[in-house]
Enzyme design. Structure first.
Site, PDB file in Angstrom:
ATOM      1  CB  CYS A 116      -0.792   0.004   1.147  1.00 13.26           C
ATOM      2  SG  CYS A 116      -0.134  -0.736   2.834  1.00 13.26           S
ATOM      3  CG  HIS A 141      -0.879   3.747   4.556  1.00 16.02           C
ATOM      4  ND1 HIS A 141      -1.502   3.473   5.908  1.00 16.02           N
ATOM      5  CD2 HIS A 141      -0.097   2.883   4.220  1.00 16.02           C
ATOM      6  CE1 HIS A 141      -1.389   2.219   6.202  1.00 16.02           C
ATOM      7  NE2 HIS A 141      -0.572   1.672   5.201  1.00 16.02           N
TER       8      HIS A 141
HETATM    9  C1  11C Z   1       0.939  -2.049   6.428  1.00 15.34           C
HETATM   10  N1  11C Z   1       1.853  -2.015   4.195  1.00 15.34           N
HETATM   11  O1  11C Z   1       0.547  -1.067   6.358  1.00 15.34           O
HETATM   12  C2  11C Z   1       1.492  -2.707   5.098  1.00 15.34           C
HETATM   13  C3  11C Z   1       0.479  -3.537   4.858  1.00 15.34           C
HETATM   14  O2  11C Z   1       3.124  -6.143   1.791  1.00 15.34           O
HETATM   15  O3  11C Z   1       0.965  -6.080   1.329  1.00 15.34           O
HETATM   16  C4  11C Z   1       0.451  -4.371   3.426  1.00 15.34           C
HETATM   17  C5  11C Z   1       1.417  -5.344   3.606  1.00 15.34           C
HETATM   18  C6  11C Z   1       1.830  -5.661   2.096  1.00 15.34           C
HETATM   19  O4  11C Z   1       1.093  -2.771   7.638  1.00 15.34           O
END
Ligand code: 11C
Length: 340
Positions: A130, A243
Protein backbone atom coordinates in the site's frame (compact mmCIF):
# COMPACT_ATOMS: atom_id res chain seq x y z
CA UNK A 1 -20.56 -10.84 -21.90
CA UNK A 2 -18.70 -10.38 -18.64
CA UNK A 3 -16.20 -12.28 -16.51
CA UNK A 4 -16.36 -15.11 -14.03
CA UNK A 5 -14.57 -13.59 -11.05
CA UNK A 6 -13.32 -15.08 -7.78
CA UNK A 7 -12.48 -13.07 -4.65
CA UNK A 8 -10.37 -15.09 -2.22
CA UNK A 9 -10.13 -13.76 1.33
CA UNK A 10 -13.53 -12.13 0.97
CA UNK A 11 -14.16 -11.81 4.72
CA UNK A 12 -11.06 -9.66 5.41
CA UNK A 13 -10.60 -5.86 5.24
CA UNK A 14 -9.15 -5.95 1.72
CA UNK A 15 -11.42 -8.70 0.35
CA UNK A 16 -14.55 -6.80 1.39
CA UNK A 17 -13.20 -3.64 -0.24
CA UNK A 18 -12.51 -5.64 -3.42
CA UNK A 19 -16.18 -6.62 -3.55
CA UNK A 20 -17.31 -3.04 -2.85
CA UNK A 21 -15.08 -1.64 -5.58
CA UNK A 22 -16.00 -4.28 -8.18
CA UNK A 23 -19.62 -3.27 -7.58
CA UNK A 24 -18.96 0.50 -7.44
CA UNK A 25 -17.00 0.48 -10.70
CA UNK A 26 -19.56 -1.84 -12.33
CA UNK A 27 -16.89 -4.33 -13.31
CA UNK A 28 -18.50 -6.64 -15.88
CA UNK A 29 -19.17 -9.67 -13.70
CA UNK A 30 -21.16 -12.61 -15.09
CA UNK A 31 -20.62 -14.77 -12.05
CA UNK A 32 -18.81 -14.24 -8.76
CA UNK A 33 -17.50 -16.67 -6.13
CA UNK A 34 -16.30 -15.58 -2.70
CA UNK A 35 -13.80 -17.79 -0.91
CA UNK A 36 -12.19 -18.02 2.50
CA UNK A 37 -10.81 -20.67 4.80
CA UNK A 38 -13.07 -23.36 6.22
CA UNK A 39 -13.56 -21.51 9.51
CA UNK A 40 -15.45 -18.75 7.65
CA UNK A 41 -17.99 -21.19 6.20
CA UNK A 42 -21.50 -19.94 6.74
CA UNK A 43 -20.38 -16.30 6.68
CA UNK A 44 -22.11 -13.99 4.19
CA UNK A 45 -20.67 -10.94 2.46
CA UNK A 46 -22.24 -8.15 0.40
CA UNK A 47 -21.66 -7.55 -3.29
CA UNK A 48 -23.69 -4.55 -4.44
CA UNK A 49 -27.25 -5.38 -3.43
CA UNK A 50 -26.56 -9.11 -3.33
CA UNK A 51 -25.54 -11.28 -0.41
CA UNK A 52 -23.02 -14.02 -1.18
CA UNK A 53 -22.16 -17.16 0.78
CA UNK A 54 -18.52 -17.87 1.47
CA UNK A 55 -17.15 -21.07 -0.12
CA UNK A 56 -14.22 -23.13 1.17
CA UNK A 57 -11.09 -22.26 -0.82
CA UNK A 58 -9.70 -25.75 -0.20
CA UNK A 59 -12.61 -27.37 -2.08
CA UNK A 60 -12.96 -24.77 -4.84
CA UNK A 61 -12.37 -25.70 -8.49
CA UNK A 62 -10.90 -22.68 -10.34
CA UNK A 63 -11.41 -24.26 -13.78
CA UNK A 64 -13.46 -22.01 -16.07
CA UNK A 65 -13.05 -18.90 -13.89
CA UNK A 66 -11.39 -15.94 -15.67
CA UNK A 67 -9.64 -14.18 -12.81
CA UNK A 68 -9.19 -14.46 -9.05
CA UNK A 69 -8.43 -11.51 -6.78
CA UNK A 70 -6.43 -12.91 -3.85
CA UNK A 71 -6.24 -11.19 -0.43
CA UNK A 72 -5.29 -14.15 1.75
CA UNK A 73 -1.69 -13.51 2.87
CA UNK A 74 1.50 -15.10 1.61
CA UNK A 75 1.20 -18.56 3.21
CA UNK A 76 -2.24 -19.33 1.83
CA UNK A 77 -1.33 -17.71 -1.49
CA UNK A 78 1.62 -20.07 -1.82
CA UNK A 79 -0.78 -22.98 -1.53
CA UNK A 80 -3.70 -21.80 -3.68
CA UNK A 81 -2.36 -19.33 -6.30
CA UNK A 82 -0.50 -22.03 -8.29
CA UNK A 83 -3.66 -24.19 -8.23
CA UNK A 84 -5.78 -21.35 -9.65
CA UNK A 85 -3.13 -20.31 -12.17
CA UNK A 86 -2.69 -23.89 -13.44
CA UNK A 87 -6.46 -24.13 -13.92
CA UNK A 88 -6.29 -21.16 -16.34
CA UNK A 89 -7.61 -18.58 -13.88
CA UNK A 90 -5.42 -15.44 -13.77
CA UNK A 91 -4.47 -14.58 -10.17
CA UNK A 92 -4.19 -10.93 -9.09
CA UNK A 93 -2.40 -11.29 -5.79
CA UNK A 94 -2.31 -8.73 -2.99
CA UNK A 95 0.31 -10.55 -0.90
CA UNK A 96 4.05 -9.91 -1.15
CA UNK A 97 4.80 -13.50 -2.21
CA UNK A 98 5.34 -12.93 -5.94
CA UNK A 99 6.15 -9.22 -6.12
CA UNK A 100 9.89 -9.61 -6.48
CA UNK A 101 9.80 -12.56 -8.92
CA UNK A 102 11.26 -11.16 -12.19
CA UNK A 103 8.82 -13.26 -14.21
CA UNK A 104 5.76 -11.85 -12.47
CA UNK A 105 4.55 -8.34 -13.32
CA UNK A 106 4.04 -5.92 -10.41
CA UNK A 107 1.54 -3.37 -11.63
CA UNK A 108 0.14 0.03 -10.74
CA UNK A 109 -2.07 0.76 -13.75
CA UNK A 110 -1.37 4.52 -13.80
CA UNK A 111 2.38 3.81 -13.86
CA UNK A 112 3.32 0.63 -15.76
CA UNK A 113 0.21 -0.71 -17.52
CA UNK A 114 2.36 -2.10 -20.33
CA UNK A 115 3.64 -4.81 -17.94
CA UNK A 116 0.21 -6.50 -18.13
CA UNK A 117 1.37 -8.61 -21.09
CA UNK A 118 3.79 -10.43 -18.78
CA UNK A 119 0.83 -11.95 -16.94
CA UNK A 120 1.03 -15.00 -19.17
CA UNK A 121 4.48 -16.03 -17.83
CA UNK A 122 2.84 -17.63 -14.80
CA UNK A 123 -0.81 -16.54 -14.99
CA UNK A 124 -0.12 -14.42 -11.89
CA UNK A 125 0.03 -10.62 -11.46
CA UNK A 126 1.25 -9.01 -8.24
CA UNK A 127 -0.34 -6.03 -6.51
CA UNK A 128 2.11 -3.76 -4.63
CA UNK A 129 2.37 -2.83 -0.98
CA UNK A 130 0.00 0.00 0.00
CA UNK A 131 2.68 2.53 0.89
CA UNK A 132 4.41 1.94 -2.46
CA UNK A 133 1.26 2.15 -4.59
CA UNK A 134 0.27 5.66 -3.56
CA UNK A 135 3.85 6.95 -3.76
CA UNK A 136 4.57 5.70 -7.29
CA UNK A 137 1.34 7.22 -8.64
CA UNK A 138 2.80 10.59 -7.61
CA UNK A 139 6.41 9.89 -8.61
CA UNK A 140 5.80 8.65 -12.15
CA UNK A 141 4.56 11.88 -13.83
CA UNK A 142 7.31 13.87 -12.11
CA UNK A 143 9.94 11.32 -13.16
CA UNK A 144 8.76 11.53 -16.77
CA UNK A 145 9.37 15.28 -16.71
CA UNK A 146 12.57 15.74 -14.68
CA UNK A 147 14.10 12.26 -13.98
CA UNK A 148 14.13 11.37 -10.30
CA UNK A 149 17.56 10.58 -8.80
CA UNK A 150 16.65 9.98 -5.17
CA UNK A 151 13.61 9.80 -2.90
CA UNK A 152 13.57 10.19 0.89
CA UNK A 153 10.20 9.13 2.26
CA UNK A 154 8.77 9.02 5.79
CA UNK A 155 5.43 7.28 6.19
CA UNK A 156 2.61 7.65 8.70
CA UNK A 157 0.72 4.39 8.23
CA UNK A 158 -2.71 3.58 9.59
CA UNK A 159 -3.43 0.48 11.65
CA UNK A 160 -5.76 -1.01 9.01
CA UNK A 161 -2.59 -1.89 7.08
CA UNK A 162 -2.07 -4.60 9.67
CA UNK A 163 -5.60 -5.97 9.32
CA UNK A 164 -8.71 -6.05 11.48
CA UNK A 165 -6.75 -7.16 14.58
CA UNK A 166 -4.69 -3.99 14.39
CA UNK A 167 -7.80 -1.84 14.16
CA UNK A 168 -9.34 -3.65 17.14
CA UNK A 169 -6.14 -3.14 19.16
CA UNK A 170 -6.14 0.62 18.57
CA UNK A 171 -9.85 0.84 19.44
CA UNK A 172 -9.67 -1.28 22.60
CA UNK A 173 -6.39 0.18 23.81
CA UNK A 174 -7.68 3.73 23.38
CA UNK A 175 -10.89 2.95 25.32
CA UNK A 176 -8.91 1.02 27.94
CA UNK A 177 -6.77 4.07 28.70
CA UNK A 178 -9.79 5.66 30.40
CA UNK A 179 -11.12 2.66 32.31
CA UNK A 180 -9.05 1.49 35.31
CA UNK A 181 -8.44 -2.26 35.09
CA UNK A 182 -9.26 -2.45 31.37
CA UNK A 183 -5.86 -1.43 30.01
CA UNK A 184 -4.93 -3.38 26.84
CA UNK A 185 -1.29 -4.47 26.48
CA UNK A 186 0.43 -4.39 23.06
CA UNK A 187 -0.16 -7.61 21.12
CA UNK A 188 -0.41 -7.04 17.35
CA UNK A 189 1.90 -4.03 17.60
CA UNK A 190 5.32 -4.01 19.24
CA UNK A 191 4.49 -1.10 21.58
CA UNK A 192 1.41 0.84 22.68
CA UNK A 193 -0.29 2.26 19.57
CA UNK A 194 -2.95 4.39 21.30
CA UNK A 195 -1.68 8.00 21.55
CA UNK A 196 1.72 6.86 20.27
CA UNK A 197 3.74 6.27 17.08
CA UNK A 198 5.84 3.17 16.36
CA UNK A 199 8.86 3.28 14.02
CA UNK A 200 8.55 -0.37 13.02
CA UNK A 201 6.33 -1.98 10.39
CA UNK A 202 7.07 -5.64 9.65
CA UNK A 203 10.28 -7.42 10.70
CA UNK A 204 13.83 -6.07 10.84
CA UNK A 205 16.25 -6.76 8.00
CA UNK A 206 19.99 -7.32 8.46
CA UNK A 207 20.90 -3.73 7.55
CA UNK A 208 18.66 -2.26 10.28
CA UNK A 209 15.83 -1.28 7.96
CA UNK A 210 12.42 -2.94 8.27
CA UNK A 211 10.79 -5.16 5.64
CA UNK A 212 8.18 -2.46 4.96
CA UNK A 213 11.00 0.01 4.20
CA UNK A 214 12.74 -2.55 2.02
CA UNK A 215 9.50 -3.18 0.10
CA UNK A 216 9.16 0.52 -0.74
CA UNK A 217 12.66 0.51 -2.19
CA UNK A 218 12.41 -2.75 -4.17
CA UNK A 219 8.88 -2.13 -5.46
CA UNK A 220 9.51 1.47 -6.58
CA UNK A 221 12.48 0.24 -8.59
CA UNK A 222 10.46 -2.56 -10.19
CA UNK A 223 7.41 -0.42 -11.00
CA UNK A 224 8.91 2.96 -11.94
CA UNK A 225 12.63 2.80 -12.69
CA UNK A 226 15.47 0.68 -11.27
CA UNK A 227 17.78 3.70 -11.30
CA UNK A 228 15.80 5.61 -8.65
CA UNK A 229 17.41 5.53 -5.20
CA UNK A 230 14.90 5.31 -2.36
CA UNK A 231 15.39 5.50 1.40
CA UNK A 232 12.35 5.05 3.63
CA UNK A 233 11.36 5.28 7.29
CA UNK A 234 8.00 3.61 7.89
CA UNK A 235 6.02 4.51 10.99
CA UNK A 236 2.72 3.19 12.38
CA UNK A 237 0.40 5.91 13.69
CA UNK A 238 -2.91 5.75 15.59
CA UNK A 239 -5.10 6.37 12.54
CA UNK A 240 -7.66 3.74 11.48
CA UNK A 241 -7.57 4.13 7.67
CA UNK A 242 -5.38 6.20 5.33
CA UNK A 243 -1.62 6.19 4.91
CA UNK A 244 0.29 9.50 4.73
CA UNK A 245 3.77 10.12 3.37
CA UNK A 246 6.18 13.03 3.46
CA UNK A 247 8.21 12.61 0.27
CA UNK A 248 11.40 14.48 -0.58
CA UNK A 249 12.45 14.12 -4.21
CA UNK A 250 15.77 14.99 -5.87
CA UNK A 251 15.65 15.35 -9.67
CA UNK A 252 18.28 15.40 -12.39
CA UNK A 253 16.66 18.47 -13.98
CA UNK A 254 15.18 21.52 -12.29
CA UNK A 255 11.42 21.26 -11.72
CA UNK A 256 9.61 24.36 -10.56
CA UNK A 257 6.99 23.82 -7.85
CA UNK A 258 4.23 25.43 -9.97
CA UNK A 259 5.02 23.18 -12.91
CA UNK A 260 5.08 20.16 -10.57
CA UNK A 261 1.63 21.17 -9.27
CA UNK A 262 0.31 21.43 -12.85
CA UNK A 263 1.81 18.07 -13.82
CA UNK A 264 0.26 16.38 -10.76
CA UNK A 265 -3.12 18.02 -11.43
CA UNK A 266 -3.18 16.41 -14.88
CA UNK A 267 -1.85 13.04 -13.76
CA UNK A 268 -4.18 9.99 -13.60
CA UNK A 269 -5.33 8.91 -10.15
CA UNK A 270 -4.20 12.12 -8.44
CA UNK A 271 -6.13 14.91 -6.78
CA UNK A 272 -4.13 18.01 -5.86
CA UNK A 273 -5.32 19.90 -2.77
CA UNK A 274 -2.66 22.50 -2.14
CA UNK A 275 -3.72 25.85 -0.75
CA UNK A 276 -1.12 27.65 1.31
CA UNK A 277 -3.50 28.44 4.11
CA UNK A 278 -4.55 26.71 7.34
CA UNK A 279 -6.22 23.42 6.43
CA UNK A 280 -5.40 23.74 2.72
CA UNK A 281 -4.15 20.13 2.48
CA UNK A 282 -5.57 16.61 2.79
CA UNK A 283 -5.42 14.45 5.92
CA UNK A 284 -6.08 10.69 6.11
CA UNK A 285 -9.62 10.92 7.52
CA UNK A 286 -10.62 12.94 4.46
CA UNK A 287 -9.42 10.36 1.94
CA UNK A 288 -11.24 7.31 3.35
CA UNK A 289 -13.49 5.70 0.74
CA UNK A 290 -11.97 7.72 -2.10
CA UNK A 291 -10.20 6.36 -5.17
CA UNK A 292 -7.66 9.18 -5.54
CA UNK A 293 -4.19 9.69 -4.15
CA UNK A 294 -4.18 13.20 -2.69
CA UNK A 295 -1.14 15.46 -3.03
CA UNK A 296 -0.60 18.58 -0.93
CA UNK A 297 2.22 20.79 0.41
CA UNK A 298 4.04 20.89 -2.96
CA UNK A 299 7.10 23.04 -2.42
CA UNK A 300 10.67 23.51 -3.53
CA UNK A 301 13.42 22.04 -1.33
CA UNK A 302 16.14 24.67 -1.54
CA UNK A 303 18.67 22.62 0.44
CA UNK A 304 19.56 20.53 -2.63
CA UNK A 305 20.03 21.47 -6.27
CA UNK A 306 16.79 20.13 -7.78
CA UNK A 307 14.59 19.29 -4.82
CA UNK A 308 10.87 19.10 -4.18
CA UNK A 309 8.75 18.16 -1.14
CA UNK A 310 5.24 16.75 -1.32
CA UNK A 311 2.66 15.35 1.11
CA UNK A 312 0.84 12.26 -0.18
CA UNK A 313 -2.28 10.69 1.38
CA UNK A 314 -4.47 7.80 0.20
CA UNK A 315 -6.92 5.18 1.44
CA UNK A 316 -4.57 2.24 1.99
CA UNK A 317 -7.37 -0.31 1.67
CA UNK A 318 -8.36 1.18 -1.70
CA UNK A 319 -5.48 2.52 -3.85
CA UNK A 320 -3.08 0.65 -1.59
CA UNK A 321 -4.81 -2.70 -2.07
CA UNK A 322 -8.34 -3.39 -3.34
CA UNK A 323 -8.72 -0.55 -5.85
CA UNK A 324 -5.35 -1.24 -7.45
CA UNK A 325 -6.26 -4.95 -7.73
CA UNK A 326 -9.58 -4.08 -9.43
CA UNK A 327 -7.78 -1.63 -11.75
CA UNK A 328 -5.44 -4.49 -12.71
CA UNK A 329 -8.50 -6.65 -13.38
CA UNK A 330 -9.89 -3.88 -15.62
CA UNK A 331 -6.57 -3.64 -17.46
CA UNK A 332 -6.45 -7.40 -17.92
CA UNK A 333 -10.01 -7.36 -19.22
CA UNK A 334 -9.56 -4.40 -21.57
CA UNK A 335 -6.14 -5.24 -22.98
CA UNK A 336 -5.94 -9.03 -22.85
CA UNK A 337 -9.08 -11.06 -22.17
CA UNK A 338 -11.40 -8.60 -23.94
CA UNK A 339 -14.72 -10.05 -22.88
CA UNK A 340 -16.42 -7.25 -20.95
C1 11C B 1 1.01 -2.10 6.49
N1 11C B 1 1.85 -1.88 4.23
O1 11C B 1 0.59 -0.95 6.46
C2 11C B 1 1.45 -2.82 5.24
C3 11C B 1 0.32 -3.72 4.82
O2 11C B 1 3.03 -6.17 1.79
O3 11C B 1 0.96 -6.01 1.30
C4 11C B 1 0.52 -4.41 3.49
C5 11C B 1 1.60 -5.43 3.49
C6 11C B 1 1.87 -5.90 2.10
O4 11C B 1 1.09 -2.76 7.53
Amino acid sequence: MGYRVVVAGATGNVGREMLNILAERQFPVDEIAVLASRRSQGTEVSFGDRTLKIQDIEQFDFTGWDMALFAIGSDATKKYAPVAAKSGCVVIDNSSLYRYDPEIPLIVPEVNPEAITEYSNKNIIANPNCSTAQMVVALKPLHDRARIKRVVVSTYQSVSGSGKDGMDELWNQTKGMYVPGQEVAPDKFQKQIAFNVIPQIDVFMEDGSTKEEWKMVAETKKIVDASIKVTATCVRVPVFVGHSEAINIEFEDFLDEDEARDILREAPGIMVVDKREPGGYTTPVECVGDFATFISRIRQDGTIENGLNIWCVSDNLRKGAALNAVQIAELLGNRVLKKG
